[in-house]
Design a protein around this motif. Structure first.
Motif, mmCIF file in Angstrom:
data_model
loop_
_atom_site.group_PDB
_atom_site.id
_atom_site.type_symbol
_atom_site.label_atom_id
_atom_site.label_comp_id
_atom_site.label_asym_id
_atom_site.label_seq_id
_atom_site.Cartn_x
_atom_site.Cartn_y
_atom_site.Cartn_z
ATOM 1 N N SER A 72 31.762 43.523 40.098
ATOM 2 C CA SER A 72 32.036 44.425 39.068
ATOM 3 C C SER A 72 31.005 44.027 37.705
ATOM 4 O O SER A 72 30.220 45.063 37.561
ATOM 5 C CB SER A 72 33.335 45.186 38.631
ATOM 6 O OG SER A 72 33.010 46.225 37.606
ATOM 7 N N CYS B 61 36.462 48.951 32.316
ATOM 8 C CA CYS B 61 36.755 47.742 32.521
ATOM 9 C C CYS B 61 36.476 46.938 31.248
ATOM 10 O O CYS B 61 35.557 47.048 30.629
ATOM 11 C CB CYS B 61 36.187 47.101 33.909
ATOM 12 S SG CYS B 61 36.601 47.877 35.202
ATOM 13 N N LYS C 99 41.686 47.278 33.128
ATOM 14 C CA LYS C 99 40.974 48.673 33.739
ATOM 15 C C LYS C 99 41.638 49.688 33.281
ATOM 16 O O LYS C 99 43.066 49.868 33.745
ATOM 17 C CB LYS C 99 40.753 48.473 35.328
ATOM 18 C CG LYS C 99 40.027 49.576 35.810
ATOM 19 C CD LYS C 99 39.789 49.269 37.462
ATOM 20 C CE LYS C 99 39.156 50.273 38.105
ATOM 21 N NZ LYS C 99 39.354 49.983 39.705
ATOM 22 N N GLU D 291 43.741 43.024 40.276
ATOM 23 C CA GLU D 291 42.208 42.848 40.875
ATOM 24 C C GLU D 291 41.990 41.625 41.400
ATOM 25 O O GLU D 291 42.101 40.669 40.441
ATOM 26 C CB GLU D 291 41.065 43.555 40.055
ATOM 27 C CG GLU D 291 41.382 45.053 39.564
ATOM 28 C CD GLU D 291 41.129 46.088 40.842
ATOM 29 O OE1 GLU D 291 40.590 45.661 42.026
ATOM 30 O OE2 GLU D 291 41.331 47.086 40.689
ATOM 31 N N GLU D 292 41.064 41.432 42.522
ATOM 32 C CA GLU D 292 40.870 39.991 43.033
ATOM 33 C C GLU D 292 39.831 39.633 42.046
ATOM 34 O O GLU D 292 38.838 40.327 41.512
ATOM 35 C CB GLU D 292 40.428 40.282 44.366
ATOM 36 C CG GLU D 292 41.314 40.834 45.286
ATOM 37 C CD GLU D 292 42.339 39.440 45.585
ATOM 38 O OE1 GLU D 292 42.033 38.308 45.671
ATOM 39 O OE2 GLU D 292 43.586 39.869 45.967
ATOM 40 N N CYS E 79 32.932 50.108 35.319
ATOM 41 C CA CYS E 79 33.308 49.385 36.637
ATOM 42 C C CYS E 79 33.349 50.537 37.380
ATOM 43 O O CYS E 79 33.478 51.809 37.273
ATOM 44 C CB CYS E 79 34.618 48.657 36.424
ATOM 45 S SG CYS E 79 36.155 49.507 35.882
ATOM 46 N N TRP F 238 36.452 40.668 42.979
ATOM 47 C CA TRP F 238 36.093 42.070 42.743
ATOM 48 C C TRP F 238 35.734 42.279 41.086
ATOM 49 O O TRP F 238 34.762 42.864 40.742
ATOM 50 C CB TRP F 238 37.383 43.142 42.754
ATOM 51 C CG TRP F 238 37.168 44.325 42.590
ATOM 52 C CD1 TRP F 238 36.742 45.410 43.567
ATOM 53 C CD2 TRP F 238 37.074 45.190 41.375
ATOM 54 N NE1 TRP F 238 36.388 46.629 43.032
ATOM 55 C CE2 TRP F 238 36.674 46.568 41.590
ATOM 56 C CE3 TRP F 238 37.499 44.799 40.130
ATOM 57 C CZ2 TRP F 238 36.672 47.324 40.548
ATOM 58 C CZ3 TRP F 238 37.457 45.586 38.964
ATOM 59 C CH2 TRP F 238 36.797 46.951 39.395
ATOM 60 N N ILE F 239 36.481 41.458 40.165
ATOM 61 C CA ILE F 239 36.097 41.567 38.929
ATOM 62 C C ILE F 239 34.401 41.163 38.503
ATOM 63 O O ILE F 239 33.898 41.773 37.980
ATOM 64 C CB ILE F 239 37.326 40.677 38.170
ATOM 65 C CG1 ILE F 239 38.582 41.329 38.196
ATOM 66 C CG2 ILE F 239 36.742 40.569 36.627
ATOM 67 C CD1 ILE F 239 39.727 40.514 37.565
ATOM 68 N N ASN G 173 44.496 38.704 37.278
ATOM 69 C CA ASN G 173 43.792 39.480 36.201
ATOM 70 C C ASN G 173 43.569 38.671 35.179
ATOM 71 O O ASN G 173 43.388 39.204 33.938
ATOM 72 C CB ASN G 173 44.552 40.609 35.703
ATOM 73 C CG ASN G 173 44.407 41.769 36.636
ATOM 74 O OD1 ASN G 173 43.656 42.147 37.404
ATOM 75 N ND2 ASN G 173 45.426 42.742 36.584
#
Length: 121
Positions: free
Chosen positions: A35, A104, A99, A27-28, A120, A31-32, A78
């Protein structure tokens, strides 16, 4: 005990099948962070809420106990790095993201107790 060649091959096939599964997609970092920030306060695994939010200049930060803040940055695929909390907390360091379905987590790779979990999107 000697394993015949066919038995060895069958054992290897079974082991490969068990461990093959689908790889965890990376995941970018943004994005993390987006979230976990949407989740609101998240327990850090030691009973203290941490709140993640965008900082200045595209940076991210986390607010912990007693209003202390630390910076959050990408530390590779990650993984995130948290820096700036008091040293005695043991909260600084690298956190691995995982995830599973809509669950998450960020688990510290430096502390056994710091493990953040959230739902998430």
């Amino acid at each position: 005990m000697r394993i015949p060649p066919k038995g060895l091959l069958a054992s290897l096939v079974v082991l490969m099948w068990l461990f093959a599964g689908s790889p965890v997609a990376a995941e970018e970092f943004t994005w993390i962070m987006t979230s976990i920030s949407k989740a609101g306060p998240v327990d850090n695994g030691e009973g203290h809420d941490w709140t993640f939010r965008p900082g200045s200049d595209d940076a991210w930060e986390v607010e912990g106990a007693r209003g202390y803040t630390a910076t959050v940055s990408s530390s590779g695929e990650n993984k995130v790095e948290i820096r700036g909390f008091p040293r005695k907390w043991g909260a600084n360091g690298i956190y691995a993201f995982s995830k599973k379905e809509d669950h998450c987590s960020l688990r510290s790779q430096n502390s056994f107790t710091h493990h953040l979990k959230w739902t998430c999107e």
